[in-house]
Design a protein around this motif. Structure first.
Motif, PDB file in Angstrom:
ATOM      1  N   ASN A  63     -26.325 -42.326 -57.318  1.00  0.00           N
ATOM      2  CA  ASN A  63     -25.371 -43.499 -57.429  1.00  0.00           C
ATOM      3  C   ASN A  63     -26.115 -44.852 -57.009  1.00  0.00           C
ATOM      4  N   ALA A 101     -22.233 -47.424 -53.442  1.00  0.00           N
ATOM      5  CA  ALA A 101     -21.535 -46.008 -53.094  1.00  0.00           C
ATOM      6  C   ALA A 101     -21.738 -45.871 -51.580  1.00  0.00           C
ATOM      7  N   GLU A 149     -22.892 -37.361 -54.291  1.00  0.00           N
ATOM      8  CA  GLU A 149     -22.343 -37.790 -55.668  1.00  0.00           C
ATOM      9  C   GLU A 149     -21.118 -38.628 -55.990  1.00  0.00           C
ATOM     10  N   ARG A 150     -21.106 -39.705 -56.585  1.00  0.00           N
ATOM     11  CA  ARG A 150     -20.030 -40.620 -56.847  1.00  0.00           C
ATOM     12  C   ARG A 150     -19.687 -41.248 -55.431  1.00  0.00           C
ATOM     13  N   ARG A 209     -14.507 -36.312 -59.853  1.00  0.00           N
ATOM     14  CA  ARG A 209     -15.310 -35.932 -61.093  1.00  0.00           C
ATOM     15  C   ARG A 209     -14.455 -35.625 -62.295  1.00  0.00           C
TER      16      ARG A 209
END
Length: 359
Positions: free
Chosen positions: A59, A63, A130-131, A169
Protein backbone atom coordinates in the motif's frame (compact mmCIF):
# COMPACT_ATOMS: atom_id res chain seq x y z
CA UNK A 1 1.79 -20.75 -0.34
CA UNK A 2 -1.23 -21.93 -2.32
CA UNK A 3 -2.45 -19.88 -5.26
CA UNK A 4 -5.32 -17.47 -4.79
CA UNK A 5 -8.55 -18.59 -6.49
CA UNK A 6 -11.68 -16.88 -7.80
CA UNK A 7 -13.25 -17.37 -4.37
CA UNK A 8 -10.60 -15.03 -2.96
CA UNK A 9 -12.02 -12.34 -5.24
CA UNK A 10 -15.73 -13.09 -4.91
CA UNK A 11 -15.72 -13.42 -1.13
CA UNK A 12 -14.95 -10.14 0.67
CA UNK A 13 -12.04 -10.30 3.09
CA UNK A 14 -12.32 -8.72 6.51
CA UNK A 15 -10.95 -8.80 10.02
CA UNK A 16 -13.36 -9.22 12.91
CA UNK A 17 -12.39 -7.69 16.26
CA UNK A 18 -12.44 -10.26 19.07
CA UNK A 19 -10.92 -7.94 21.67
CA UNK A 20 -9.68 -4.35 21.55
CA UNK A 21 -7.89 -2.50 24.32
CA UNK A 22 -8.31 1.25 24.85
CA UNK A 23 -6.81 3.39 22.11
CA UNK A 24 -7.21 1.07 19.11
CA UNK A 25 -8.51 3.08 16.13
CA UNK A 26 -8.51 3.26 12.33
CA UNK A 27 -5.96 5.75 10.96
CA UNK A 28 -4.76 6.77 7.53
CA UNK A 29 -2.18 9.48 6.76
CA UNK A 30 -4.54 12.16 8.08
CA UNK A 31 -7.28 14.61 7.17
CA UNK A 32 -5.24 17.26 5.36
CA UNK A 33 -6.31 20.62 3.97
CA UNK A 34 -8.85 21.50 6.67
CA UNK A 35 -6.74 22.79 9.54
CA UNK A 36 -7.60 26.40 8.60
CA UNK A 37 -11.26 25.51 9.22
CA UNK A 38 -10.50 24.11 12.66
CA UNK A 39 -10.45 20.42 11.64
CA UNK A 40 -7.67 18.40 13.26
CA UNK A 41 -5.66 16.19 10.87
CA UNK A 42 -5.50 13.11 13.18
CA UNK A 43 -3.55 10.30 11.47
CA UNK A 44 -0.93 7.96 12.96
CA UNK A 45 1.02 8.81 16.09
CA UNK A 46 4.12 7.07 14.67
CA UNK A 47 4.08 7.83 10.96
CA UNK A 48 7.29 5.84 10.39
CA UNK A 49 5.84 2.54 11.67
CA UNK A 50 2.52 3.26 9.92
CA UNK A 51 4.21 3.79 6.57
CA UNK A 52 6.52 0.79 7.04
CA UNK A 53 3.56 -1.55 7.62
CA UNK A 54 1.67 -0.20 4.61
CA UNK A 55 4.67 -0.44 2.26
CA UNK A 56 5.35 -4.01 3.39
CA UNK A 57 1.91 -5.10 2.18
CA UNK A 58 2.02 -3.09 -1.05
CA UNK A 59 0.00 0.00 0.00
CA UNK A 60 0.89 3.66 0.02
CA UNK A 61 0.46 5.82 3.12
CA UNK A 62 -3.06 6.88 2.12
CA UNK A 63 -4.34 3.39 2.95
CA UNK A 64 -6.13 3.10 6.29
CA UNK A 65 -4.62 0.79 8.90
CA UNK A 66 -5.33 -0.19 12.49
CA UNK A 67 -3.44 1.75 15.16
CA UNK A 68 -2.91 -0.47 18.21
CA UNK A 69 -2.16 0.97 21.65
CA UNK A 70 -0.63 -0.80 24.66
CA UNK A 71 -4.12 -2.14 25.41
CA UNK A 72 -3.58 -4.69 22.62
CA UNK A 73 -5.83 -6.19 19.96
CA UNK A 74 -7.17 -9.58 18.84
CA UNK A 75 -8.78 -10.23 15.46
CA UNK A 76 -9.92 -13.15 13.32
CA UNK A 77 -9.74 -13.33 9.52
CA UNK A 78 -13.10 -13.90 7.82
CA UNK A 79 -14.33 -14.27 4.25
CA UNK A 80 -11.24 -14.92 2.15
CA UNK A 81 -7.47 -14.85 2.59
CA UNK A 82 -5.93 -11.51 3.41
CA UNK A 83 -2.34 -10.26 3.35
CA UNK A 84 -1.44 -8.12 6.37
CA UNK A 85 1.67 -6.46 7.79
CA UNK A 86 2.41 -4.98 11.19
CA UNK A 87 5.17 -2.82 12.66
CA UNK A 88 5.89 -0.43 15.50
CA UNK A 89 7.06 -0.69 19.11
CA UNK A 90 8.16 -3.84 20.88
CA UNK A 91 4.74 -5.50 20.66
CA UNK A 92 4.31 -9.27 20.96
CA UNK A 93 2.37 -10.67 17.99
CA UNK A 94 0.90 -14.16 17.53
CA UNK A 95 -0.95 -15.94 14.76
CA UNK A 96 -3.00 -18.54 16.59
CA UNK A 97 -0.37 -20.01 18.95
CA UNK A 98 2.69 -19.16 16.84
CA UNK A 99 4.90 -16.29 18.03
CA UNK A 100 5.83 -13.70 15.42
CA UNK A 101 8.45 -10.94 15.09
CA UNK A 102 7.51 -7.41 16.12
CA UNK A 103 7.39 -6.47 12.42
CA UNK A 104 6.22 -8.95 9.79
CA UNK A 105 4.13 -9.54 6.67
CA UNK A 106 1.71 -12.52 6.66
CA UNK A 107 -1.03 -14.18 4.67
CA UNK A 108 -4.02 -14.79 6.94
CA UNK A 109 -6.48 -17.53 6.02
CA UNK A 110 -10.12 -17.53 7.18
CA UNK A 111 -10.17 -18.61 10.81
CA UNK A 112 -6.64 -17.41 11.59
CA UNK A 113 -6.49 -15.36 14.80
CA UNK A 114 -3.97 -12.53 15.05
CA UNK A 115 -3.13 -11.11 18.48
CA UNK A 116 -1.05 -8.09 19.54
CA UNK A 117 0.05 -7.49 23.12
CA UNK A 118 2.22 -4.74 24.54
CA UNK A 119 5.84 -5.79 25.00
CA UNK A 120 8.68 -4.22 26.93
CA UNK A 121 8.76 -0.99 24.94
CA UNK A 122 6.73 1.16 22.61
CA UNK A 123 3.26 2.66 22.76
CA UNK A 124 1.85 2.19 19.23
CA UNK A 125 1.82 -0.52 16.58
CA UNK A 126 0.17 -0.58 13.15
CA UNK A 127 -1.66 -3.37 11.36
CA UNK A 128 -1.97 -2.75 7.63
CA UNK A 129 -4.11 -4.89 5.31
CA UNK A 130 -3.70 -5.22 1.55
CA UNK A 131 -5.57 -2.41 -0.21
CA UNK A 132 -6.39 -0.75 3.13
CA UNK A 133 -9.23 -0.92 5.66
CA UNK A 134 -12.36 0.14 3.77
CA UNK A 135 -14.24 2.29 6.28
CA UNK A 136 -16.24 5.34 5.07
CA UNK A 137 -14.45 8.51 4.02
CA UNK A 138 -15.14 11.71 5.95
CA UNK A 139 -13.71 14.88 4.46
CA UNK A 140 -11.44 12.77 2.29
CA UNK A 141 -9.98 10.64 5.09
CA UNK A 142 -10.67 7.55 7.19
CA UNK A 143 -8.58 8.78 10.12
CA UNK A 144 -10.32 8.59 13.50
CA UNK A 145 -10.50 11.76 15.60
CA UNK A 146 -12.10 10.79 18.89
CA UNK A 147 -12.86 14.27 20.26
CA UNK A 148 -14.97 15.16 17.21
CA UNK A 149 -16.27 11.59 16.66
CA UNK A 150 -15.05 11.68 13.07
CA UNK A 151 -13.67 8.93 10.83
CA UNK A 152 -12.90 5.27 11.38
CA UNK A 153 -15.90 3.36 12.72
CA UNK A 154 -18.43 5.92 13.97
CA UNK A 155 -15.57 8.12 15.16
CA UNK A 156 -14.77 5.84 18.10
CA UNK A 157 -12.25 3.29 19.33
CA UNK A 158 -12.53 -0.27 18.07
CA UNK A 159 -14.53 -2.73 20.13
CA UNK A 160 -15.49 -6.40 20.13
CA UNK A 161 -17.56 -7.41 17.12
CA UNK A 162 -16.41 -4.64 14.77
CA UNK A 163 -15.85 -5.78 11.17
CA UNK A 164 -12.88 -4.24 9.37
CA UNK A 165 -13.40 -4.86 5.64
CA UNK A 166 -10.51 -4.72 3.21
CA UNK A 167 -11.05 -2.74 0.02
CA UNK A 168 -12.38 -5.04 -2.75
CA UNK A 169 -9.98 -7.20 -4.76
CA UNK A 170 -10.97 -7.24 -8.44
CA UNK A 171 -8.58 -9.94 -9.62
CA UNK A 172 -6.86 -12.86 -7.92
CA UNK A 173 -3.25 -12.64 -6.89
CA UNK A 174 -1.25 -15.16 -8.92
CA UNK A 175 0.76 -16.24 -5.91
CA UNK A 176 0.64 -15.20 -2.25
CA UNK A 177 3.93 -14.06 -0.76
CA UNK A 178 5.67 -16.16 1.86
CA UNK A 179 5.44 -15.00 5.45
CA UNK A 180 8.27 -12.55 6.04
CA UNK A 181 9.88 -10.55 8.81
CA UNK A 182 10.41 -6.85 8.14
CA UNK A 183 14.02 -5.78 8.67
CA UNK A 184 13.40 -2.16 9.71
CA UNK A 185 16.29 -0.80 11.83
CA UNK A 186 14.77 2.70 11.67
CA UNK A 187 12.04 1.43 14.05
CA UNK A 188 14.50 0.28 16.72
CA UNK A 189 14.35 1.94 20.14
CA UNK A 190 16.85 4.81 20.24
CA UNK A 191 17.94 6.79 23.31
CA UNK A 192 19.38 9.71 21.33
CA UNK A 193 17.99 13.18 22.21
CA UNK A 194 14.97 14.37 20.29
CA UNK A 195 16.06 17.03 17.82
CA UNK A 196 14.35 20.42 17.99
CA UNK A 197 14.22 23.40 15.62
CA UNK A 198 13.82 26.58 17.67
CA UNK A 199 10.91 28.98 17.15
CA UNK A 200 8.77 30.70 16.36
CA UNK A 201 8.49 32.17 19.88
CA UNK A 202 11.83 31.15 21.40
CA UNK A 203 12.35 34.84 22.24
CA UNK A 204 9.63 34.42 24.90
CA UNK A 205 12.11 32.45 27.02
CA UNK A 206 15.18 33.50 28.97
CA UNK A 207 18.61 32.29 27.90
CA UNK A 208 18.75 30.20 31.06
CA UNK A 209 15.29 28.81 30.34
CA UNK A 210 16.41 27.60 26.90
CA UNK A 211 19.64 26.22 28.35
CA UNK A 212 17.65 24.32 30.97
CA UNK A 213 15.41 22.74 28.34
CA UNK A 214 18.37 21.44 26.33
CA UNK A 215 20.46 20.44 29.35
CA UNK A 216 18.06 18.59 31.66
CA UNK A 217 16.12 15.31 31.54
CA UNK A 218 12.33 15.42 31.14
CA UNK A 219 9.91 12.59 31.97
CA UNK A 220 6.70 11.81 30.09
CA UNK A 221 3.70 12.06 32.41
CA UNK A 222 0.62 9.86 32.59
CA UNK A 223 -1.51 12.62 31.04
CA UNK A 224 0.02 11.97 27.61
CA UNK A 225 -2.49 11.13 24.86
CA UNK A 226 -2.98 11.46 21.10
CA UNK A 227 -3.46 15.22 21.44
CA UNK A 228 -0.31 16.08 23.39
CA UNK A 229 2.55 14.64 25.42
CA UNK A 230 3.06 16.46 28.71
CA UNK A 231 6.51 16.29 30.31
CA UNK A 232 7.72 16.96 33.83
CA UNK A 233 11.14 18.30 34.79
CA UNK A 234 12.98 21.51 35.69
CA UNK A 235 11.07 24.74 35.08
CA UNK A 236 11.65 26.60 31.79
CA UNK A 237 11.63 30.32 32.56
CA UNK A 238 9.63 32.75 30.41
CA UNK A 239 11.05 36.14 29.51
CA UNK A 240 7.85 37.77 28.20
CA UNK A 241 4.99 35.92 29.87
CA UNK A 242 3.21 32.76 28.82
CA UNK A 243 0.39 34.15 26.64
CA UNK A 244 0.49 35.06 22.95
CA UNK A 245 -2.11 35.84 20.31
CA UNK A 246 -3.30 32.40 19.20
CA UNK A 247 -1.65 31.11 16.06
CA UNK A 248 -1.40 27.82 14.16
CA UNK A 249 -0.14 24.62 15.72
CA UNK A 250 2.09 22.26 13.75
CA UNK A 251 2.95 18.65 14.60
CA UNK A 252 5.68 18.51 17.23
CA UNK A 253 5.15 22.06 18.53
CA UNK A 254 6.58 22.51 22.04
CA UNK A 255 4.33 24.80 24.07
CA UNK A 256 5.41 26.12 27.47
CA UNK A 257 2.37 27.29 29.44
CA UNK A 258 2.19 28.85 32.88
CA UNK A 259 3.38 25.66 34.59
CA UNK A 260 6.74 26.07 32.77
CA UNK A 261 6.73 22.46 31.60
CA UNK A 262 7.01 21.18 27.99
CA UNK A 263 3.80 20.20 26.22
CA UNK A 264 4.45 18.63 22.81
CA UNK A 265 1.54 18.61 20.36
CA UNK A 266 0.87 15.33 18.58
CA UNK A 267 -1.45 13.86 15.91
CA UNK A 268 -4.76 15.06 17.43
CA UNK A 269 -3.43 18.55 18.24
CA UNK A 270 -5.72 21.56 18.29
CA UNK A 271 -5.54 23.81 15.20
CA UNK A 272 -4.46 26.95 17.14
CA UNK A 273 -2.94 27.75 20.53
CA UNK A 274 -2.17 30.74 22.73
CA UNK A 275 0.99 29.61 24.54
CA UNK A 276 4.49 30.45 23.25
CA UNK A 277 6.22 27.70 21.30
CA UNK A 278 9.86 27.19 22.21
CA UNK A 279 10.42 25.06 19.11
CA UNK A 280 9.30 21.95 17.24
CA UNK A 281 10.45 18.34 17.45
CA UNK A 282 11.59 17.53 13.92
CA UNK A 283 9.37 15.22 11.85
CA UNK A 284 12.11 12.57 11.62
CA UNK A 285 11.92 12.14 15.42
CA UNK A 286 8.15 12.28 15.89
CA UNK A 287 7.78 8.50 15.61
CA UNK A 288 10.41 7.88 18.29
CA UNK A 289 8.76 10.45 20.52
CA UNK A 290 5.32 8.87 20.05
CA UNK A 291 6.68 5.49 21.19
CA UNK A 292 7.59 6.81 24.66
CA UNK A 293 5.67 5.46 27.65
CA UNK A 294 4.75 7.45 30.79
CA UNK A 295 7.67 7.52 33.20
CA UNK A 296 10.35 7.31 30.53
CA UNK A 297 12.84 10.18 30.38
CA UNK A 298 14.45 11.92 27.44
CA UNK A 299 16.58 14.89 26.41
CA UNK A 300 16.34 17.43 23.62
CA UNK A 301 18.97 18.87 21.25
CA UNK A 302 18.80 21.97 19.06
CA UNK A 303 19.37 21.54 15.32
CA UNK A 304 19.09 23.75 12.24
CA UNK A 305 16.34 23.58 9.62
CA UNK A 306 18.90 22.16 7.17
CA UNK A 307 19.80 19.38 9.62
CA UNK A 308 16.11 18.61 10.18
CA UNK A 309 15.52 18.39 6.43
CA UNK A 310 18.52 16.13 5.90
CA UNK A 311 17.37 13.79 8.70
CA UNK A 312 13.87 13.56 7.21
CA UNK A 313 15.11 12.81 3.69
CA UNK A 314 17.44 10.11 5.02
CA UNK A 315 14.61 8.50 7.00
CA UNK A 316 12.22 8.67 4.04
CA UNK A 317 14.84 6.94 1.89
CA UNK A 318 15.22 4.15 4.46
CA UNK A 319 11.47 3.59 4.75
CA UNK A 320 11.13 3.47 0.95
CA UNK A 321 13.38 0.38 1.01
CA UNK A 322 10.82 -1.58 3.06
CA UNK A 323 9.65 -3.88 0.19
CA UNK A 324 13.26 -5.01 -0.37
CA UNK A 325 13.82 -5.68 3.34
CA UNK A 326 11.38 -8.56 3.77
CA UNK A 327 13.11 -11.70 5.07
CA UNK A 328 11.45 -15.17 5.02
CA UNK A 329 10.35 -16.25 8.46
CA UNK A 330 12.14 -19.30 9.87
CA UNK A 331 9.58 -21.40 11.68
CA UNK A 332 10.52 -23.91 14.42
CA UNK A 333 10.78 -27.45 13.05
CA UNK A 334 8.00 -29.56 14.58
CA UNK A 335 6.38 -32.88 13.70
CA UNK A 336 3.20 -31.05 12.67
CA UNK A 337 5.10 -28.74 10.34
CA UNK A 338 6.97 -31.69 8.77
CA UNK A 339 3.69 -33.51 8.14
CA UNK A 340 2.23 -30.37 6.50
CA UNK A 341 5.24 -29.97 4.19
CA UNK A 342 5.88 -31.70 0.88
CA UNK A 343 9.47 -32.90 1.28
CA UNK A 344 9.57 -35.01 -1.92
CA UNK A 345 10.93 -33.42 -5.09
CA UNK A 346 11.32 -36.60 -7.22
CA UNK A 347 11.97 -40.38 -7.30
CA UNK A 348 15.08 -42.44 -8.04
CA UNK A 349 15.02 -46.00 -9.46
CA UNK A 350 17.73 -47.79 -7.49
CA UNK A 351 17.44 -50.85 -9.77
CA UNK A 352 17.53 -49.03 -13.10
CA UNK A 353 20.68 -50.83 -14.26
CA UNK A 354 19.95 -54.08 -12.43
CA UNK A 355 18.57 -57.27 -13.87
CA UNK A 356 16.20 -57.50 -10.94
CA UNK A 357 12.73 -56.02 -11.44
CA UNK A 358 11.85 -52.81 -9.54
CA UNK A 359 9.06 -53.46 -7.03
Amino acid sequence: MAEMTFDDVATPARLRVLRAGPGATIQDSGRHGYLRYGVTPAGPMDWTAFRTANLAVGNDDRAAAVEVSIGGLELICEGSALAVAFAGGGFAWRRDDARLPSAACLLLRPGDVLTAQAGNSGAWAYLAVERGVDTPLEMGSRATHLRSAMGGIEGRMLREGDALPAAPRFEPLSQAADDAAIDAPWLAKDAQPFRVVLGPQDDYFTAEGLATFFREDYALTASADRMAYRFDGPDIAHARGHDIVSDGIALGAIQIAGDRKPLILMADRQPTGGYPKLGHVIRADIGRLAQMRPGETCRFAAVSVAEARFALLALEADIAETPSRLRPLRWPLTSERLLETNLIDGCVDAFKDSSRPFT
